[in-house]
Design a protein around this motif. Structure first.
Motif, PDB file in Angstrom:
ATOM      1  N   PRO A   1       0.814  -1.223   0.000  1.00 48.98           N
ATOM      2  CA  PRO A   1       0.000   0.000   0.000  1.00 48.98           C
ATOM      3  C   PRO A   1       0.848   1.275   0.000  1.00 48.98           C
ATOM      4  N   LEU A   2       1.952   1.269   0.742  1.00 48.79           N
ATOM      5  CA  LEU A   2       2.793   2.466   0.782  1.00 48.79           C
ATOM      6  C   LEU A   2       3.373   2.770  -0.600  1.00 48.79           C
ATOM      7  N   LEU A   3       3.792   1.730  -1.298  1.00 50.57           N
ATOM      8  CA  LEU A   3       4.321   1.923  -2.651  1.00 50.57           C
ATOM      9  C   LEU A   3       3.261   2.577  -3.539  1.00 50.57           C
ATOM     10  N   ARG A   4       2.046   2.038  -3.465  1.00 50.07           N
ATOM     11  CA  ARG A   4       0.977   2.591  -4.309  1.00 50.07           C
ATOM     12  C   ARG A   4       0.644   4.021  -3.902  1.00 50.07           C
ATOM     13  N   PHE A   5       0.707   4.264  -2.574  1.00 51.56           N
ATOM     14  CA  PHE A   5       0.487   5.627  -2.080  1.00 51.56           C
ATOM     15  C   PHE A   5       1.538   6.579  -2.665  1.00 51.56           C
ATOM     16  N   ILE A   6       2.799   6.165  -2.640  1.00 53.15           N
ATOM     17  CA  ILE A   6       3.874   7.039  -3.158  1.00 53.15           C
ATOM     18  C   ILE A   6       3.639   7.319  -4.636  1.00 53.15           C
ATOM     19  N   ILE A   7       3.360   6.256  -5.383  1.00 49.81           N
ATOM     20  CA  ILE A   7       3.193   6.425  -6.833  1.00 49.81           C
ATOM     21  C   ILE A   7       2.019   7.349  -7.140  1.00 49.81           C
ATOM     22  N   LYS A   8       0.901   7.133  -6.420  1.00 50.25           N
ATOM     23  CA  LYS A   8      -0.295   7.927  -6.734  1.00 50.25           C
ATOM     24  C   LYS A   8      -0.224   9.332  -6.150  1.00 50.25           C
ATOM     25  N   SER A   9       0.174   9.448  -4.871  1.00 49.18           N
ATOM     26  CA  SER A   9       0.118  10.773  -4.247  1.00 49.18           C
ATOM     27  C   SER A   9       1.198  11.691  -4.804  1.00 49.18           C
ATOM     28  N   GLU A  10       2.341  11.127  -5.156  1.00 49.74           N
ATOM     29  CA  GLU A  10       3.391  11.985  -5.728  1.00 49.74           C
ATOM     30  C   GLU A  10       3.222  12.099  -7.238  1.00 49.74           C
ATOM     31  N   GLN A  11       2.197  11.452  -7.751  1.00 49.53           N
ATOM     32  CA  GLN A  11       1.903  11.476  -9.180  1.00 49.53           C
ATOM     33  C   GLN A  11       3.131  11.155 -10.024  1.00 49.53           C
ATOM     34  N   LEU A  12       3.812  10.084  -9.645  1.00 46.28           N
ATOM     35  CA  LEU A  12       5.009   9.707 -10.382  1.00 46.28           C
ATOM     36  C   LEU A  12       4.633   9.300 -11.800  1.00 46.28           C
ATOM     37  N   GLU A  13       5.269   9.937 -12.750  1.00 46.92           N
ATOM     38  CA  GLU A  13       5.027   9.636 -14.163  1.00 46.92           C
ATOM     39  C   GLU A  13       5.720   8.342 -14.541  1.00 46.92           C
ATOM     40  N   ARG A  14       6.894   8.146 -13.925  1.00 47.95           N
ATOM     41  CA  ARG A  14       7.691   6.995 -14.304  1.00 47.95           C
ATOM     42  C   ARG A  14       8.591   6.612 -13.131  1.00 47.95           C
ATOM     43  N   ALA A  15       8.485   5.374 -12.716  1.00 48.82           N
ATOM     44  CA  ALA A  15       9.318   4.920 -11.605  1.00 48.82           C
ATOM     45  C   ALA A  15       9.862   3.526 -11.888  1.00 48.82           C
ATOM     46  N   LEU A  16      11.099   3.326 -11.478  1.00 49.17           N
ATOM     47  CA  LEU A  16      11.725   2.010 -11.583  1.00 49.17           C
ATOM     48  C   LEU A  16      11.771   1.436 -10.171  1.00 49.17           C
ATOM     49  N   VAL A  17      11.090   0.307  -9.978  1.00 44.07           N
ATOM     50  CA  VAL A  17      10.987  -0.290  -8.651  1.00 44.07           C
ATOM     51  C   VAL A  17      11.822  -1.573  -8.615  1.00 44.07           C
ATOM     52  N   PHE A  18      12.740  -1.650  -7.670  1.00 44.70           N
ATOM     53  CA  PHE A  18      13.587  -2.843  -7.575  1.00 44.70           C
ATOM     54  C   PHE A  18      13.090  -3.800  -6.499  1.00 44.70           C
ATOM     55  N   VAL A  19      13.077  -5.082  -6.838  1.00 42.96           N
ATOM     56  CA  VAL A  19      12.746  -6.132  -5.876  1.00 42.96           C
ATOM     57  C   VAL A  19      13.855  -7.179  -5.923  1.00 42.96           C
ATOM     58  N   SER A  20      13.767  -8.161  -5.006  1.00 44.13           N
ATOM     59  CA  SER A  20      14.900  -9.080  -4.883  1.00 44.13           C
ATOM     60  C   SER A  20      14.728 -10.394  -5.637  1.00 44.13           C
ATOM     61  N   SER A  21      13.544 -10.666  -6.180  1.00 50.06           N
ATOM     62  CA  SER A  21      13.405 -11.931  -6.923  1.00 50.06           C
ATOM     63  C   SER A  21      12.427 -11.788  -8.081  1.00 50.06           C
ATOM     64  N   LYS A  22      12.530 -12.741  -9.010  1.00 48.67           N
ATOM     65  CA  LYS A  22      11.660 -12.727 -10.195  1.00 48.67           C
ATOM     66  C   LYS A  22      10.204 -12.884  -9.781  1.00 48.67           C
ATOM     67  N   LYS A  23      10.004 -13.798  -8.807  1.00 52.98           N
ATOM     68  CA  LYS A  23       8.653 -14.079  -8.356  1.00 52.98           C
ATOM     69  C   LYS A  23       8.028 -12.814  -7.750  1.00 52.98           C
ATOM     70  N   LYS A  24       8.826 -12.170  -6.934  1.00 49.07           N
ATOM     71  CA  LYS A  24       8.359 -10.931  -6.305  1.00 49.07           C
ATOM     72  C   LYS A  24       8.023  -9.885  -7.367  1.00 49.07           C
ATOM     73  N   ALA A  25       8.842  -9.822  -8.389  1.00 51.59           N
ATOM     74  CA  ALA A  25       8.596  -8.846  -9.466  1.00 51.59           C
ATOM     75  C   ALA A  25       7.228  -9.105 -10.094  1.00 51.59           C
ATOM     76  N   ASP A  26       6.942 -10.378 -10.378  1.00 54.43           N
ATOM     77  CA  ASP A  26       5.644 -10.717 -10.991  1.00 54.43           C
ATOM     78  C   ASP A  26       4.486 -10.428 -10.042  1.00 54.43           C
ATOM     79  N   ASN A  27       4.645 -10.839  -8.787  1.00 54.77           N
ATOM     80  CA  ASN A  27       3.568 -10.626  -7.808  1.00 54.77           C
ATOM     81  C   ASN A  27       3.267  -9.142  -7.603  1.00 54.77           C
ATOM     82  N   LEU A  28       4.332  -8.389  -7.401  1.00 55.31           N
ATOM     83  CA  LEU A  28       4.144  -6.966  -7.139  1.00 55.31           C
ATOM     84  C   LEU A  28       3.505  -6.277  -8.351  1.00 55.31           C
ATOM     85  N   THR A  29       3.944  -6.692  -9.523  1.00 53.90           N
ATOM     86  CA  THR A  29       3.389  -6.098 -10.748  1.00 53.90           C
ATOM     87  C   THR A  29       1.887  -6.355 -10.842  1.00 53.90           C
TER      88      THR A  29
END
Ligand code: ADP
Ligand code: MG
Length: 380
Positions: free
Chosen positions: A233-261
């Motif tokens: 939720p905090l990630l989504r809050f940052i993206i939406k409230s700061e109105q980020l046009e483009r962000a690169l988000v790093f995670v530690s595993s492939k599975k996590k990347a898919d899940n988070l996406t």
């Protein structure tokens, strides 16, 4: 200081102007003359400081007037740790190669795509950009020989000289002519490089541009202290409230990347994952779409930590911290390229906090930590 003061041929002037390279960066000022003199170089300079052109320009100049036979083996080999970086370096080569009076051919070879097309293309290549594994496959199939290499470049040298690539690199070194120019570039230096550098380089010019602490000053770094459950939720809050046009988000595993996406997509955020389990075409398309602004959030593993140049990327978010402090610096270095400003935000749990201190210590810089429990995340 201008490029021509460095001994660079006026042939490049127009291309430099259209690339908006008004003047050489500090690493370019040091490396270009040394490379033109034929010296070995170890270039350590911060992420985004223009290391690619620092070797591409003098290497191309060295090739001017030497390209005669139509069937030839490559004379320059650039090794890189990832496929995406191979494409990117090749783009820079192809941007400046037309400045030369003779036609020069540059090719990127890497795994994950058909080897046959690469074998065909290798019939006539002057500058070969490769990842180590696929290069060895191609050598085994007699598609290329390294006996004419006069210049070897290791881009992201410390990564290539790391344990993960050790066996492959040692095989490649054995196939190279002993007489050659060696150019090592990296934003970070570690004990492995210091050790290997003595084996690879001959009386090198060691160009260390800035200490680590001052090297990332144009990146504004800070962190949120957060519980595991509130990270999403905090990630989504940052993206939406700061109105980020483009962000690169790093995670530690492939599975996590898919899940988070998929979580981000469920919350109407245009996100895509990129990692090594994906097919090469999908990887290429995804990165391209992100660069063009068609994807808002790219969720990546450390595959993308190194070297990738994304114009006007303003935000890097560490959803999870990298294991290696060096990778933290490479990750955040995807923003704040050239002289642009960037922001790097890390989401840090209590468990991760000791490791985050280690990262800051290695980096020689404190990162301010903000509490997040007061942020109302309902609806995110
Ligand atoms: P590094 O490899 O040091 O991380 P890159 O070679 O990828 O950095 O370059 C980072 C960015 O800076 C690229 O977008 C590149 O086009 C740009 N750049 C390189 N040299 C110059 C220059 N002399 N002036 C302005 N921009 C430059
Ligand atoms: Mg680079």
């Amino acid at each position: 200081m201008s490029f021509s003061h460095l001994g660079l041929n006026p042939l490049f002037s127009e291309a430099l102007a259209s690339a908006d390279y008004a003047e050489p960066t500090p690493i370019q000022q040091k490396a270009i003359p040394a490379i033109l003199r034929g010296e070995d170089v170890l270039g350590i300079a911060k992420t985004g400081s223009g290391k690619t052109a620092a070797y591409v320009l003098p290497i191309l100049q060295q090739l001017e007037g030497t390209l005669v036979s139509p069937h030839r083996e490559p004379t320059v080999l650039v090794l890189v740790p990832t496929r995406e970086l191979a494409d990117q370096v090749t783009q820079v080569l192809r941007e400046f190669a037309p400045c030369l009076t003779s036609r020069l051919s540059c090719l990127a070879v890497y795994g994950g795509v058909s080897i046959n097309a690469q074998m065909q293309a290798l019939r006539r290549v002057d500058v070969l950009v490769a990842t180590p594994g696929r290069l060895l496959d191609l050598i085994e199939k007699n598609a290329v020989r390294l006996s004419c290499i006069r210049t070897l470049v290791l881009d992201e040298a410390d990564k290539l000289l790391n344990l993960g690539f050790e066996a492959e690199m040692n095989q490649i070194f054995l196939l190279l002519p002993i007489q050659r120019q060696n150019l090592l570039f990296s934003a970070t230096l570690n004990k492995d490089v210091a050790k290997m550098q003595r084996l690879i380089l001959k009386e090198p010019q060691i160009l260390e541009m800035d200490s680590v602490g001052e090297s990332i000053e144009q990146i504004h770094q800070w962190a949120y202290s957060v519980t595991e459950e509130r990270k999403g939720p905090l990630l989504r809050f940052i993206i939406k409230s700061e109105q980020l046009e483009r962000a690169l988000v790093f995670v530690s595993s492939k599975k996590k990347a898919d899940n988070l996406t998929s979580k981000l997509r469920k919350n109407d955020i245009n996100a895509k994952a990129i990692h090594s389990k994906m097919g090469q075409q999908a990887r290429r398309d995804t990165l391209e779409a992100f660069k063009q602004g068609r994807i808002r959030v790219l969720v990546a593993t450390d595959l993308l930590a190194r070297g990738i140049d994304i114009d006007t990327l303003t935000h890097v978010i560490n959803y999870e911290l990298p294991r290696s402090p060096k990778d933290y610096m490479h990750r955040i270095g995807r923003t704040g390229r050239a002289k642009a400003l960037g922001e790097a935000i890390s989401l840090v749990t209590d468990e991760e906090e000791p490791h985050f201190y280690v990262i800051q210590k290695k980096m020689g810089q404190r990162v301010p930590m903000k509490p997040s429990e007061a942020i109302d995340l309902s609806g995110y």
